[in-house]
Design a protein around this motif. Structure first.
Motif, short mmCIF file in Angstrom:
data_model
loop_
_atom_site.label_atom_id
_atom_site.label_comp_id
_atom_site.label_asym_id
_atom_site.label_seq_id
_atom_site.Cartn_x
_atom_site.Cartn_y
_atom_site.Cartn_z
N GLY A 277 35.91 10.20 47.37
CA GLY A 277 37.45 10.81 47.43
C GLY A 277 38.02 11.23 48.83
N GLU B 172 40.58 9.69 52.03
CA GLU B 172 41.41 10.30 52.79
C GLU B 172 41.05 10.01 54.44
OE1 GLU B 172 42.05 14.22 51.81
OE2 GLU B 172 41.47 13.97 49.41
N ASP C 29 40.96 5.32 47.02
CA ASP C 29 40.53 6.27 46.43
C ASP C 29 39.06 6.27 46.26
OD1 ASP C 29 40.39 4.61 44.32
OD2 ASP C 29 41.82 5.64 43.00
#
Lengths: 257, 102
Positions: free
Chosen positions: A62, A66, A73
């Protein structure tokens, strides 16, 4: 044409991907034991470790998504990359073999991961530090459980001794990769984001010596190492593993449960 | 015992009874049983089988073969004499609300 240059941002993403892929791929391997372990109790033990590792993989991937900044994701990274995009070490993708080999692989990996998370919990990247601190308790248990089994198999019957010894023989060539392969950009080590795994080797060897003495197993002569996992050069086994793991979300992209 | 529960064969791990303390202040309660080659592994198996959802703060394991059990055949002489002795129940006291786990 612009030649893409490697930045520390890419190295940061690549590093977190390594952490997540190690946990993810080993979890998938351990999950293969579900319903097949030597006893119901060991079935549960292995599944518990697998679930802990999936939890860790979810957090790391996750975060990797980012850092990558392309809207991926954890699920997207887990289920929609091909073999050469995975950054896990070769050890975790190795087939389960018998219970002895699975325990050998788990002992090596969890002992290493325990030492790694101890340091990573002090990372200058607060997100990594947080994940590692949470995962360290789980990994401590995994390492202890694996060591207990190494001792019992090694110091058990003649057959269990041979089997766990053979299991370790299979794994030794993948040990160096855990310690020798550094992040793509050394600056993420010097800045304290990533752990210099070479510094963990002495503690690993010392743990190994203690466990092996108790298990009456001979200390290894490490063979020529096999490397490549961190660059996406994997063994044939990973493709088969991914075809199992990724089938459902690829065949039914909108599946939810 | 009339019904020997220990069906251990030469190749099987012995059976262990598992007791879990749910939280501090409570006593350990029987949760179930696991197979394991020894006490240390029995503890691990008990942890992995019975405390996956935060059920406990402490675990005991004991070899099932070490449990001394009452004989179901003599349940009459063992338990029935207590039946008619209501004065042994502390129902004549008012227990304050703040006293838990009675």
């Amino acid at each position: 044409m612009t030649i893409p240059t490697l930045t520390s941002k890419d190295a940061h993403f690549d590093y977190v991907l390594r952490l997540g892929d190690d946990a993810l791929i080993l979890a998938q391997r351990l999950g293969e034991w579900c319903g097949h372990a030597p006893a119901l109790e060991t079935d549960l033990s292995l599944a518990n470790i697998a679930l802990d590792l999936i939890g860790q993989a979810t957090m790391f991937l996750g975060y990797a998504g980012e850092l990558e900044g392309k809207g991926n994701d954890a699920d997207k990274l887990a289920f929609h990359r091909d073999v050469n995009q995975f950054r896990n070490c070769l050890l975790v993708e190795q087939p389960n073999g018998d219970f002895g080999r699975t325990i050998a692989r788990q002992y090596i990996f969890s002992t290493w991961q325990y030492l790694l998370y101890q340091q990573l919990a002090r990372s200058t990247d607060p997100r990594l530090a947080e994940i590692a601190a949470k995962a360290l308790k789980e990994t401590t248990y995994h390492a202890e459980l694996a060591a207990e089994w190494v001792v019992r198999l090694g110091d058990g019957t003649a057959e269990s001794h041979e089997r766990v010894k053979d299991g370790f023989e299979w794994c030794w060539r993948f040990v160096d990769e855990l310690f020798s392969v550094q992040p793509l950009d050394p600056s993420i080590v010097t800045s304290g984001v990533a752990v210099d795994t070479a510094t963990l080797r002495a503690a690993f060897d010392s743990a190994l010596a203690t466990t092996f003495a108790e298990a009456t197993l001979p200390l290894p002569k490490f063979p020529r190492p096999v490397l490549g996992g961190r660059k996406g050069h994997h063994s044939e086994h990973l493709g088969h593993l991914l075809s199992d793991m990724q089938f459902l979300p690829r065949a039914y992209p909108d599946a939810v449960w | 015992m009339a019904n020997e529960p220990n069906t251990q064969t030469a190749n099987e791990w012995p059976l262990w009874e598992v007791f879990i303390r749910a939280k501090h202040g409570l006593s350990h309660r029987h949760a179930g049983s696991v197979h394991a080659p020894d006490g240390e592994i029995a503890l691990r198996h008990a942890r992995d089988t019975y405390t996956r959802r935060m059920e406990g703060v402490s675990i005991w394991v004991i070899r099932s073969s070490d449990v001394v059990a009452s004989d179901p055949g003599s349940a009459g002489p063992t338990f029935e004499p207590a039946e008619s002795k209501v004065y042994r129940h502390p129902t004549f006291y008012v227990v304050p609300d703040y006293i838990k786990h009675i």
